[in-house]
Design a protein around this motif. Sequence first.
Motif, PDB file in Angstrom:
ATOM      1  N   SER A   1       0.817  -1.216   0.000  1.00 32.14           N
ATOM      2  CA  SER A   1       0.000   0.000   0.000  1.00 32.14           C
ATOM      3  C   SER A   1       0.847   1.260   0.000  1.00 32.14           C
ATOM      4  O   SER A   1       1.989   1.292   0.477  1.00 32.14           O
ATOM      5  CB  SER A   1      -0.920   0.008   1.229  1.00 32.14           C
ATOM      6  OG  SER A   1      -0.167   0.248   2.406  1.00 32.14           O
ATOM      7  N   TYR A   2       0.257   2.305  -0.525  1.00 25.46           N
ATOM      8  CA  TYR A   2       0.888   3.638  -0.516  1.00 25.46           C
ATOM      9  C   TYR A   2       1.200   4.068   0.911  1.00 25.46           C
ATOM     10  O   TYR A   2       2.309   4.538   1.210  1.00 25.46           O
ATOM     11  CB  TYR A   2      -0.057   4.626  -1.188  1.00 25.46           C
ATOM     12  CG  TYR A   2       0.409   6.064  -1.183  1.00 25.46           C
ATOM     13  CD1 TYR A   2       1.373   6.502  -2.085  1.00 25.46           C
ATOM     14  CD2 TYR A   2      -0.142   6.987  -0.293  1.00 25.46           C
ATOM     15  CE1 TYR A   2       1.793   7.833  -2.097  1.00 25.46           C
ATOM     16  CE2 TYR A   2       0.267   8.320  -0.300  1.00 25.46           C
ATOM     17  CZ  TYR A   2       1.228   8.738  -1.198  1.00 25.46           C
ATOM     18  OH  TYR A   2       1.629  10.054  -1.208  1.00 25.46           O
ATOM     19  N   GLU A   3       0.242   3.902   1.805  1.00 21.75           N
ATOM     20  CA  GLU A   3       0.395   4.365   3.173  1.00 21.75           C
ATOM     21  C   GLU A   3       1.569   3.706   3.891  1.00 21.75           C
ATOM     22  O   GLU A   3       2.245   4.352   4.708  1.00 21.75           O
ATOM     23  CB  GLU A   3      -0.890   4.109   3.969  1.00 21.75           C
ATOM     24  CG  GLU A   3      -2.071   4.938   3.523  1.00 21.75           C
ATOM     25  CD  GLU A   3      -2.697   4.443   2.221  1.00 21.75           C
ATOM     26  OE1 GLU A   3      -3.492   5.203   1.623  1.00 21.75           O
ATOM     27  OE2 GLU A   3      -2.380   3.304   1.794  1.00 21.75           O
ATOM     28  N   ASN A   4       1.830   2.441   3.603  1.00 22.19           N
ATOM     29  CA  ASN A   4       2.885   1.713   4.303  1.00 22.19           C
ATOM     30  C   ASN A   4       4.247   1.796   3.631  1.00 22.19           C
ATOM     31  O   ASN A   4       5.243   1.325   4.196  1.00 22.19           O
ATOM     32  CB  ASN A   4       2.493   0.240   4.459  1.00 22.19           C
ATOM     33  CG  ASN A   4       1.378   0.045   5.452  1.00 22.19           C
ATOM     34  OD1 ASN A   4       1.172   0.877   6.345  1.00 22.19           O
ATOM     35  ND2 ASN A   4       0.627  -1.034   5.309  1.00 22.19           N
ATOM     36  N   ASN A   5       4.309   2.367   2.446  1.00 19.45           N
ATOM     37  CA  ASN A   5       5.572   2.396   1.696  1.00 19.45           C
ATOM     38  C   ASN A   5       6.119   3.784   1.409  1.00 19.45           C
ATOM     39  O   ASN A   5       7.298   3.919   1.114  1.00 19.45           O
ATOM     40  CB  ASN A   5       5.415   1.652   0.375  1.00 19.45           C
ATOM     41  CG  ASN A   5       5.367   0.153   0.534  1.00 19.45           C
ATOM     42  OD1 ASN A   5       6.398  -0.512   0.627  1.00 19.45           O
ATOM     43  ND2 ASN A   5       4.156  -0.401   0.573  1.00 19.45           N
ATOM     44  N   VAL A   6       5.256   4.809   1.463  1.00 17.79           N
ATOM     45  CA  VAL A   6       5.683   6.159   1.097  1.00 17.79           C
ATOM     46  C   VAL A   6       5.615   7.072   2.313  1.00 17.79           C
ATOM     47  O   VAL A   6       4.562   7.224   2.925  1.00 17.79           O
ATOM     48  CB  VAL A   6       4.811   6.726  -0.045  1.00 17.79           C
ATOM     49  CG1 VAL A   6       5.258   8.147  -0.391  1.00 17.79           C
ATOM     50  CG2 VAL A   6       4.885   5.830  -1.270  1.00 17.79           C
ATOM     51  N   ASN A   7       6.755   7.659   2.657  1.00 15.81           N
ATOM     52  CA  ASN A   7       6.812   8.647   3.728  1.00 15.81           C
ATOM     53  C   ASN A   7       6.463  10.012   3.122  1.00 15.81           C
ATOM     54  O   ASN A   7       7.187  10.517   2.267  1.00 15.81           O
ATOM     55  CB  ASN A   7       8.212   8.684   4.342  1.00 15.81           C
ATOM     56  CG  ASN A   7       8.360   9.742   5.428  1.00 15.81           C
ATOM     57  OD1 ASN A   7       8.167  10.923   5.197  1.00 15.81           O
ATOM     58  ND2 ASN A   7       8.746   9.302   6.621  1.00 15.81           N
ATOM     59  N   THR A   8       5.347  10.589   3.539  1.00 18.87           N
ATOM     60  CA  THR A   8       4.913  11.874   2.989  1.00 18.87           C
ATOM     61  C   THR A   8       5.350  13.058   3.849  1.00 18.87           C
ATOM     62  O   THR A   8       5.340  14.207   3.376  1.00 18.87           O
ATOM     63  CB  THR A   8       3.379  11.900   2.850  1.00 18.87           C
ATOM     64  OG1 THR A   8       2.780  11.745   4.138  1.00 18.87           O
ATOM     65  CG2 THR A   8       2.903  10.785   1.933  1.00 18.87           C
ATOM     66  N   GLU A   9       5.734  12.796   5.104  1.00 25.23           N
ATOM     67  CA  GLU A   9       6.053  13.891   6.010  1.00 25.23           C
ATOM     68  C   GLU A   9       7.293  14.660   5.573  1.00 25.23           C
ATOM     69  O   GLU A   9       7.310  15.904   5.599  1.00 25.23           O
ATOM     70  CB  GLU A   9       6.256  13.358   7.435  1.00 25.23           C
ATOM     71  CG  GLU A   9       4.988  12.885   8.128  1.00 25.23           C
ATOM     72  CD  GLU A   9       4.573  11.481   7.709  1.00 25.23           C
ATOM     73  OE1 GLU A   9       5.361  10.833   6.978  1.00 25.23           O
ATOM     74  OE2 GLU A   9       3.478  11.044   8.103  1.00 25.23           O
ATOM     75  N   LEU A  10       8.342  13.954   5.175  1.00 26.55           N
ATOM     76  CA  LEU A  10       9.577  14.625   4.781  1.00 26.55           C
ATOM     77  C   LEU A  10       9.351  15.511   3.560  1.00 26.55           C
ATOM     78  O   LEU A  10       9.818  16.651   3.506  1.00 26.55           O
ATOM     79  CB  LEU A  10      10.664  13.595   4.495  1.00 26.55           C
ATOM     80  CG  LEU A  10      11.169  12.776   5.686  1.00 26.55           C
ATOM     81  CD1 LEU A  10      12.126  11.688   5.215  1.00 26.55           C
ATOM     82  CD2 LEU A  10      11.860  13.675   6.705  1.00 26.55           C
ATOM     83  N   ALA A  11       8.633  14.995   2.572  1.00 27.92           N
ATOM     84  CA  ALA A  11       8.369  15.764   1.356  1.00 27.92           C
ATOM     85  C   ALA A  11       7.481  16.968   1.648  1.00 27.92           C
ATOM     86  O   ALA A  11       7.686  18.057   1.092  1.00 27.92           O
ATOM     87  CB  ALA A  11       7.728  14.874   0.297  1.00 27.92           C
ATOM     88  N   THR A  12       6.494  16.780   2.514  1.00 25.96           N
ATOM     89  CA  THR A  12       5.604  17.889   2.862  1.00 25.96           C
ATOM     90  C   THR A  12       6.366  19.005   3.563  1.00 25.96           C
ATOM     91  O   THR A  12       6.203  20.194   3.235  1.00 25.96           O
ATOM     92  CB  THR A  12       4.462  17.388   3.760  1.00 25.96           C
ATOM     93  OG1 THR A  12       3.703  16.401   3.056  1.00 25.96           O
ATOM     94  CG2 THR A  12       3.549  18.531   4.151  1.00 25.96           C
TER      95      THR A  12
END
Length: 342
Positions: free
Chosen positions: A323-334
């Motif tokens: 899943s996207y949620e378990n594989n992609v860290n969005t916090e650093l990019a945000t």
Amino acid sequence: MTITHRLRRTLVGAVSALLLLSACATGPGGQSGSDGSGPVRINQAFQSLLYLPLYVAEDQGFFADEGVDVEISTGGGGTQSWSAVLGGSADFSIQDPVFVPKTRESGGEGVVVAGVQDAPTVFILGKDGTSVQDDLSTLEGKRVIVGPEPDTTWAFMTHLIEQNGLQNVELVNVAIGNELAAVASGQADYALAVEPQISEGEQQGLHIVYSFSANEDWYPFAFSSLTSTPRYLNANPETAQSVVTAFERAYRSIYADPEAAVTTAEKYFPEIDPATVRAAVERNIAAKGYPSTALVTNQAWDHNLEIAAAIGNVEQYPSEATSYENNVNTELATRAKESVGA
């Protein structure tokens, strides 16, 4: 044995070996080092203009501005680069992000932290200039050069074959960077390649007969990504943020100042004619290949993983492991986007 079954057997063996290597090499804390303890080690699958944001971040001083010293090495393929992270000899790797969910399917860990190429900027080259964009049946009975399994060009061509029911298309695996020579020498009729091989091929008299990025249904596409492990991010939060922010600044620079991006590319590819380098960079910019921001979107992830599942590159999508949620860290990019601003 079908293509899908053969790929699954190959990937299971490769990932199992990588997980064993990781267990032996990293020790209790995962990757070695912590914030401020030494250079950040980034292993790229190969030297490619697809990875221009990495070179811009280094050459134009964005890593230094963010307080990190970066050491770049080259693995020679996606498996090798990702194995460097799992084995502890690299902190980040750049390759097809599919290795991350595949590792999770086998009980390991990994995480995507930023995009590096956001469009499927792969093209098919041939001596015959007849376009196959709208009639892929032309490829039937032909030999087509692709990279090693399970790298991207192999996966793309396998998907085209299965999606369109093409018959008797023989895939010939060669090492990345040797695609043009294989076609020129008559080993095959066509080759899948990326820049700068595409622009080099055109200068050698080959023709683009198919463009994956020309199909709007494929965009955005998580084509190449910056990847690491949760353990490294947890142990080195400030360093990880600095790295992703430097990439964010590099994307902005490429689109704001293409001339500076071309100058950087020429430094990293001195053996290539400057006109070819310029054409390659401009083609990738026109295709929106370089990300506009570090965030790998859910849609870009979907496009990659749906194909990966269809050809057996992963067992299932969506699933807990893929899943996207378990594989992609969005916090650093945000945070990187907020830090750099508009």
